[in-house]
Enzyme design. Structure first.
Site, short mmCIF file in Angstrom:
data_model
loop_
_atom_site.label_atom_id
_atom_site.label_comp_id
_atom_site.label_asym_id
_atom_site.label_seq_id
_atom_site.Cartn_x
_atom_site.Cartn_y
_atom_site.Cartn_z
N GLU A 1 0.82 -1.21 0.00
CA GLU A 1 0.00 0.00 0.00
C GLU A 1 0.85 1.26 0.00
O GLU A 1 0.40 2.32 -0.41
CB GLU A 1 -0.93 -0.01 1.22
CG GLU A 1 -2.19 0.82 1.05
CD GLU A 1 -3.23 0.53 2.11
OE1 GLU A 1 -4.24 -0.13 1.78
OE2 GLU A 1 -3.05 0.96 3.26
N HIS B 1 6.68 -27.17 -0.38
CA HIS B 1 5.94 -28.28 -0.99
C HIS B 1 4.76 -27.78 -1.82
O HIS B 1 3.90 -28.57 -2.22
CB HIS B 1 5.49 -29.25 0.10
CG HIS B 1 6.63 -29.85 0.85
ND1 HIS B 1 7.19 -31.07 0.53
CD2 HIS B 1 7.37 -29.37 1.89
CE1 HIS B 1 8.19 -31.33 1.36
NE2 HIS B 1 8.33 -30.31 2.19
N LYS C 1 -14.49 0.74 -3.50
CA LYS C 1 -15.56 1.28 -2.66
C LYS C 1 -16.58 2.03 -3.50
O LYS C 1 -17.80 1.89 -3.29
CB LYS C 1 -14.97 2.22 -1.60
CG LYS C 1 -14.09 1.55 -0.57
CD LYS C 1 -13.58 2.56 0.44
CE LYS C 1 -12.64 1.93 1.45
NZ LYS C 1 -12.12 2.92 2.42
#
Length: 445
Positions: A285, A306, A420
């Site tokens: 961010e 793995h 948003k």
């Protein structure tokens, strides 16, 4: 003190190249200190550790003591930096099987408000039925959808189960000093509240009440957490040759300039999983702006060898790896002997499990370097509050420096708002009528 080893970067970027950025790093540090960098109204984290007073710690601990004495469980409602730092520290310091070994001395710490999962919230409220629980509501605005939804549900349930008078004691607001829905609610209901400083962004807020109160409620030593950060703050003011945060920033930048665009944070201690999640937000961010920035990823090793090990070893060579290593575990466990030795592992009998883990770490680093992956190693002595405080401030300081080298504003997040706006338009939020029509047209097309 935290140690940084960049020797396994040398086959890809020379020490001379990294040291060549010392002047640029010094300018970046000067810009941060003078407050002349972009986003300079969010530099409160820079000297936050050294500004924390014993009186402030005492106040945090007093509120934590109330929650600890009144509650079987405490729910931390927050998203992004409003929960990741606290969760990272609590997970790192907790018993791995705390759900099974809880001794009744510490409340169970739960997290909500970081998703919109209907099943998650339903199962949470079901778990809390009949329990004495408190809420730490963390939001500057009080209107972030995920957190506001969770708080509505939790506030109503807490008042219903425990009564409004008790709810006032066990609901705490961490919010803006004067503005916002969460502040209005806290003042109206009479909740104890702490302030999120205006000049500290969420992802840099672990050492504010945002992180310190939940960590204290969980029963951990916030004085030592702060002390570790204070010591690292002082160390981060040293000249480049002795400054691990500056060296880490310069090394990352040198690798980025050489074409390494992805950093994988690896650990060999399962308790550090959420420290990596906090780190990913801090770096992603902060530096992912203007089509720039290193992509932050993480793996838990040896587990992910793995699953992701193949890609790290043989995939596209656009990556480098930073390993967090804990030098001394808290427990001692020896590799057992077996009479039949069907698995052929008796040659390890009597060795500490951590010795096996450390050789897996070293062997993996050597293999990855041979496979074309530069490796940085960050070593802390123990997984305790003091050393986590060092690690937190180390990453914060290096992040601030690196963003100055990139030429981006480390402290805004304009891209976060895009989802948003679309979500509110799709839900028909009042005031979004034009956006609603536009997005419907887009979907029809």
């Amino acid at each position: 003190m935290l140690k940084l080893d960049i020797k396994k970067v040398a086959p890809f970027v020379s020490a001379e190249t990294i040291n060549g950025f010392a002047g640029s790093v010094a300018e970046a540090q000067k810009s941060l200190e003078a407050g002349t960098c972009p986003g300079n109204d969010f530099l409160g984290w820079l000297h936050l550790p050294s500004s924390i007073t014993p009186e402030f710690i005492t106040e945090i601990k007093a509120v934590a003591a109330t929650l600890r004495s009144e509650c079987e469980a405490v729910v931390v409602a927050g998203i992004g930096g409003s929960y990741l730092g606290a969760k990272a520290v609590i997970e790192a310091l907790s018993n791995s099987f705390q759900w099974l070994v809880n001794d009744g001395k510490n409340p169970v710490i739960l997290f909500a408000g970081n998703n919109i999962g209907e099943d998650y919230l339903s199962e949470l409220t079901t778990y809390l039925k009949g329990k004495r629980f408190g809420v730490i509501n963390i939001s500057k605005s009080g209107t972030t959808t995920e957190t506001a939804l969770a708080f509505r549900l939790l506030k109503k349930q807490c008042e219903s189960q425990m009564g409004k008078d008790v709810a006032k004691k066990v609901i705490v607001a961490i919010t803006d000093a004067k503005r916002g829905a969460a502040r209005t609610c806290a003042d109206k209901e009479g909740y104890k509240s702490f302030i999120i400083p205006d000049n500290v962004g969420g992802r840099f807020s672990v050492l504010t009440p945002v992180g310190l109160l939940p960590i204290a409620v969980a029963g951990f030593d916030i004085e030592q957490l702060v002390k570790g950060a204070q010591d690292m703050e002082q160390a981060a003011a040293a000249p480049f040759a002795e400054n691990v945060a500056a060296q880490y920033a310069a090394t990352r930048y040198a690798l980025y300039e050489s074409g390494k665009k992805i950093e994988i944070l690896a650990n060999y201690q399962p308790k550090l999983h959420f420290m990596a999640e906090w780190w990913k937000q801090l770096y992603g961010e902060s530096e992912g702006k203007d089509k720039k920035g290193i992509f932050p990823a993480s793996v838990d090793l040896t587990t992910d060898l793995h699953s992701m090990g193949q890609w790290i070893q043989d995939g596209e060579r656009s990556i480098f790896e930073t390993v967090i290593s804990v030098e001394n575990p808290e427990h001692e466990l020896l590799f057992p002997s077996d009479d039949e030795n069907l698995d052929g592992l008796n040659f390890l009998a009597g060795k500490r499990v951590d010795e096996v883990n450390k050789m897996a770490e070293l062997g993996t680093q050597l293999a990855h370097v041979d496979g074309g992956v530069p490796n940085i190693r960050i070593a802390i002595d123990r997984l305790d509050a003091y050393h986590l405080g060092q690690l937190i401030y180390f990453f914060e300081r290096a992040c601030g420096i690196h963003c100055q080298l990139l030429g981006v504003n480390a402290f805004n997040q304009p891209g976060v708002e895009a989802y948003k706006k679309n979500m509110f338009a799709l839900l028909g939020k009042p005031g979004y009528e034009k956006e609603t029509e536009a997005i419907k047209e887009k979907l029809r097309g």
